[in-house]
Design a protein around this motif. Sequence first.
Motif, PDB file in Angstrom:
ATOM      1  N   PRO A  18       0.853  -1.366  -0.213  1.00  0.00           N
ATOM      2  CA  PRO A  18       0.104   0.020  -0.117  1.00  0.00           C
ATOM      3  C   PRO A  18       0.981   1.282  -0.039  1.00  0.00           C
ATOM      4  O   PRO A  18       1.991   1.400   0.564  1.00  0.00           O
ATOM      5  N   ARG A  19       0.455   2.214  -0.674  1.00  0.00           N
ATOM      6  CA  ARG A  19       0.988   3.548  -0.434  1.00  0.00           C
ATOM      7  C   ARG A  19       0.376   4.289   0.721  1.00  0.00           C
ATOM      8  O   ARG A  19      -0.657   4.051   0.982  1.00  0.00           O
ATOM      9  N   SER A  20       1.374   5.310   1.054  1.00  0.00           N
ATOM     10  CA  SER A  20       0.767   6.244   2.059  1.00  0.00           C
ATOM     11  C   SER A  20       0.018   7.190   1.545  1.00  0.00           C
ATOM     12  O   SER A  20       0.051   7.893   0.373  1.00  0.00           O
ATOM     13  N   LYS A  21      -1.408   7.592   2.263  1.00  0.00           N
ATOM     14  CA  LYS A  21      -2.208   8.215   1.682  1.00  0.00           C
ATOM     15  C   LYS A  21      -2.304   9.571   2.507  1.00  0.00           C
ATOM     16  O   LYS A  21      -2.401   9.284   3.859  1.00  0.00           O
ATOM     17  N   PRO A  22      -2.926  10.846   2.250  1.00  0.00           N
ATOM     18  CA  PRO A  22      -2.785  11.344   1.020  1.00  0.00           C
ATOM     19  C   PRO A  22      -1.457  11.282   0.098  1.00  0.00           C
ATOM     20  O   PRO A  22      -0.578  11.101   0.941  1.00  0.00           O
ATOM     21  N   PRO A  23      -1.528  11.254  -1.247  1.00  0.00           N
ATOM     22  CA  PRO A  23      -2.716  11.509  -2.138  1.00  0.00           C
ATOM     23  C   PRO A  23      -3.223  10.433  -2.262  1.00  0.00           C
ATOM     24  O   PRO A  23      -2.800   9.365  -2.352  1.00  0.00           O
ATOM     25  N   PHE A  24      -4.861  10.549  -2.574  1.00  0.00           N
ATOM     26  CA  PHE A  24      -5.724   9.589  -3.064  1.00  0.00           C
ATOM     27  C   PHE A  24      -5.570   9.331  -4.330  1.00  0.00           C
ATOM     28  O   PHE A  24      -5.102   9.983  -5.134  1.00  0.00           O
ATOM     29  N   PRO A  25      -5.981   7.943  -4.674  1.00  0.00           N
ATOM     30  CA  PRO A  25      -5.762   7.658  -6.298  1.00  0.00           C
ATOM     31  C   PRO A  25      -6.815   8.661  -7.076  1.00  0.00           C
ATOM     32  O   PRO A  25      -6.177   8.786  -8.221  1.00  0.00           O
ATOM     33  N   ASN A  73      -2.817   2.504  13.351  1.00  0.00           N
ATOM     34  CA  ASN A  73      -1.429   2.606  13.240  1.00  0.00           C
ATOM     35  C   ASN A  73      -0.827   2.042  11.817  1.00  0.00           C
ATOM     36  O   ASN A  73       0.466   2.089  11.903  1.00  0.00           O
ATOM     37  N   ALA A  74      -1.634   1.644  11.047  1.00  0.00           N
ATOM     38  CA  ALA A  74      -1.002   0.798   9.935  1.00  0.00           C
ATOM     39  C   ALA A  74      -1.278   1.973   8.819  1.00  0.00           C
ATOM     40  O   ALA A  74      -1.937   2.658   8.632  1.00  0.00           O
ATOM     41  N   LEU A  75      -0.600   1.298   7.677  1.00  0.00           N
ATOM     42  CA  LEU A  75      -0.619   2.008   6.254  1.00  0.00           C
ATOM     43  C   LEU A  75      -2.016   1.906   5.616  1.00  0.00           C
ATOM     44  O   LEU A  75      -2.741   2.686   4.962  1.00  0.00           O
ATOM     45  N   CYS A  76      -2.692   0.697   5.787  1.00  0.00           N
ATOM     46  CA  CYS A  76      -3.925   0.380   5.385  1.00  0.00           C
ATOM     47  C   CYS A  76      -4.744  -0.364   6.001  1.00  0.00           C
ATOM     48  O   CYS A  76      -4.559  -0.659   7.407  1.00  0.00           O
ATOM     49  N   ALA A  77      -6.101  -0.807   5.712  1.00  0.00           N
ATOM     50  CA  ALA A  77      -6.979  -1.265   6.546  1.00  0.00           C
ATOM     51  C   ALA A  77      -7.012  -2.800   6.901  1.00  0.00           C
ATOM     52  O   ALA A  77      -7.607  -3.354   7.628  1.00  0.00           O
ATOM     53  N   LEU A  78      -5.909  -3.572   6.357  1.00  0.00           N
ATOM     54  CA  LEU A  78      -5.693  -4.658   6.368  1.00  0.00           C
ATOM     55  C   LEU A  78      -5.463  -5.180   8.134  1.00  0.00           C
ATOM     56  O   LEU A  78      -6.104  -6.229   8.563  1.00  0.00           O
ATOM     57  N   LEU A  79      -4.686  -4.423   8.670  1.00  0.00           N
ATOM     58  CA  LEU A  79      -4.670  -4.545  10.121  1.00  0.00           C
ATOM     59  C   LEU A  79      -5.827  -4.604  11.046  1.00  0.00           C
ATOM     60  O   LEU A  79      -6.117  -5.310  11.946  1.00  0.00           O
ATOM     61  N   GLU A  80      -6.793  -3.436  10.554  1.00  0.00           N
ATOM     62  CA  GLU A  80      -8.087  -3.254  11.315  1.00  0.00           C
ATOM     63  C   GLU A  80      -8.765  -4.457  11.192  1.00  0.00           C
ATOM     64  O   GLU A  80      -9.593  -4.960  12.040  1.00  0.00           O
ATOM     65  N   GLY A  81      -8.494  -5.044   9.948  1.00  0.00           N
ATOM     66  CA  GLY A  81      -9.443  -6.181   9.711  1.00  0.00           C
ATOM     67  C   GLY A  81      -8.899  -7.529  10.486  1.00  0.00           C
ATOM     68  O   GLY A  81      -9.817  -8.354  10.769  1.00  0.00           O
ATOM     69  N   ALA A  82      -7.738  -7.623  10.937  1.00  0.00           N
ATOM     70  CA  ALA A  82      -7.386  -8.497  12.039  1.00  0.00           C
ATOM     71  C   ALA A  82      -7.757  -8.147  13.475  1.00  0.00           C
ATOM     72  O   ALA A  82      -8.022  -8.924  14.104  1.00  0.00           O
TER      73      ALA A  82
END
Length: 422
Positions: free
Chosen positions: A189-196, A387-396
């Motif tokens: 994952p990229r750090s956001k912003p910028p969003f796609p 605290n993560a770059l993307c939502a995968l960790l929240e999914g755990a």
Amino acid sequence: MSFEPVLLRNAGHPEVRDIDGYLARGGYQGLTKAVKELSPAQVIEMVKSSGLRGRGGAGFPTGNKWSFIPADPKLTRYVVCNADESEPGTFKDRALLQADPHQLVEGIAIASYAIGCQRAFVYMRGEFAEEADLLERAIGQAMEKGYLGRKILGTDFALEITLFRGAGAYICGEETALLESLEGKRPMPRSKPPFPAIAGLYASPTVVNNVETLVNVPHIIVNGPEWYASIGVPPRNTGPKIYCLSGLVKRPGWVELPLGVTARELIEEHGGGLREGRRLKAFIPGGSSAALLTPEHLDTPMEYDTLMKIGSMLGSAGVIVMDDSVCIPHAMLRTTEFYYHESCGKCTPCREGTFWMVKVLSRIVDGAGTSEDIDRVLAICEMAHNNALCALLEGAIAPLTSSIHLFRDEFEYHVRHGRCPT
Ligand SMILES: Cc1cc2nc3c(=O)[nH]c(=O)nc-3n(C[C@H](O)[C@H](O)[C@H](O)COP(=O)(O)O)c2cc1C
């Protein structure tokens, strides 16, 4: 409740996989209306007022996302369809691809017209071999008949769609990791912003939308946003929704219903209820990344806002049912192992957090843990949260913490007796 399907109305009509069959059942009317009668801004306005929200998980309003794309004609703009579908318990995009590939081509073409894109991509999960063939064929037929290519339907609109097949990693569904992968790089994952929408594919403005999101669009254009907004729970949870039912129900599978159906109706009516003599222990409403719910939530409308309010989420609407034969600590260990395995390792909270969650949880499940270990798992989750770059960790984190709060006695049982309470 019986509901006339919209998105899967062509399931059971295999002839629609060919363009003549699709046209015979009203196909490409939405694209024709969009390019011949509507301006791109009008298309965006219609999608906005329909209330359509992204079906990939986050529920972001689709028309708003499209309107963030800068209108500057000098900029190359892309539409990327997310067909990675890897969330455990989720199989709706695959059903759509199998049943009606031209519907997706049409949705992508309308989205591309709306944002001024001439080159769109479909990022498809590598395992979907049959669906890839079907979509390739549909794209080829649409090119031949003038629904794609140059001068579409005699207008100045031009579009090519390229199918890209992934190699089977969950992280590739995260939109910025997907874009990295599409660019030929390691999917992180990229750090956001910028969003796609501002800097997406090749740093150009990009709309990333889920398969189910895009197949709604032709229906909104043909039938109008008012019609669309009258389905579901207006004004914020509108339209048809494909729910996937898995786990311990008699009849697992997908079913298309208005957004906001109750879990009771889904499980008891459409899923045929639980096996004889079993009672419901818990269910996950939105793919494995959502917090667990219990029988007291059976009458909760399964839509974005209500599920968020009670601490869970609709996510991908993959409803996973657990009856009283399920050992919750075991189920959570299996789920957490999935996130640990699929973590790309780019950011420390996710790489280390999922590692330690699995390590301590295994100790508990194996009967080698202590009560403090249960609190330790919660502390790891708290430290990692947000605290993560993307939502995968929240999914755990969400299923694990909710399961400890709801079923701590089962974790304590493992600690004391070294075996399942069930
Ligand atoms: C780990 C992870 C996996 C994801 N997998 C998918 C996926 O398989 N398909 C999907 O459409 N969205 C997935 N998403 C959500 C996408 O990042 C993105 O929000 C979505 O494609 C946007 O489309 P929508 O607005 O139409 O929902 C995933 C997100 C995360 C964090």
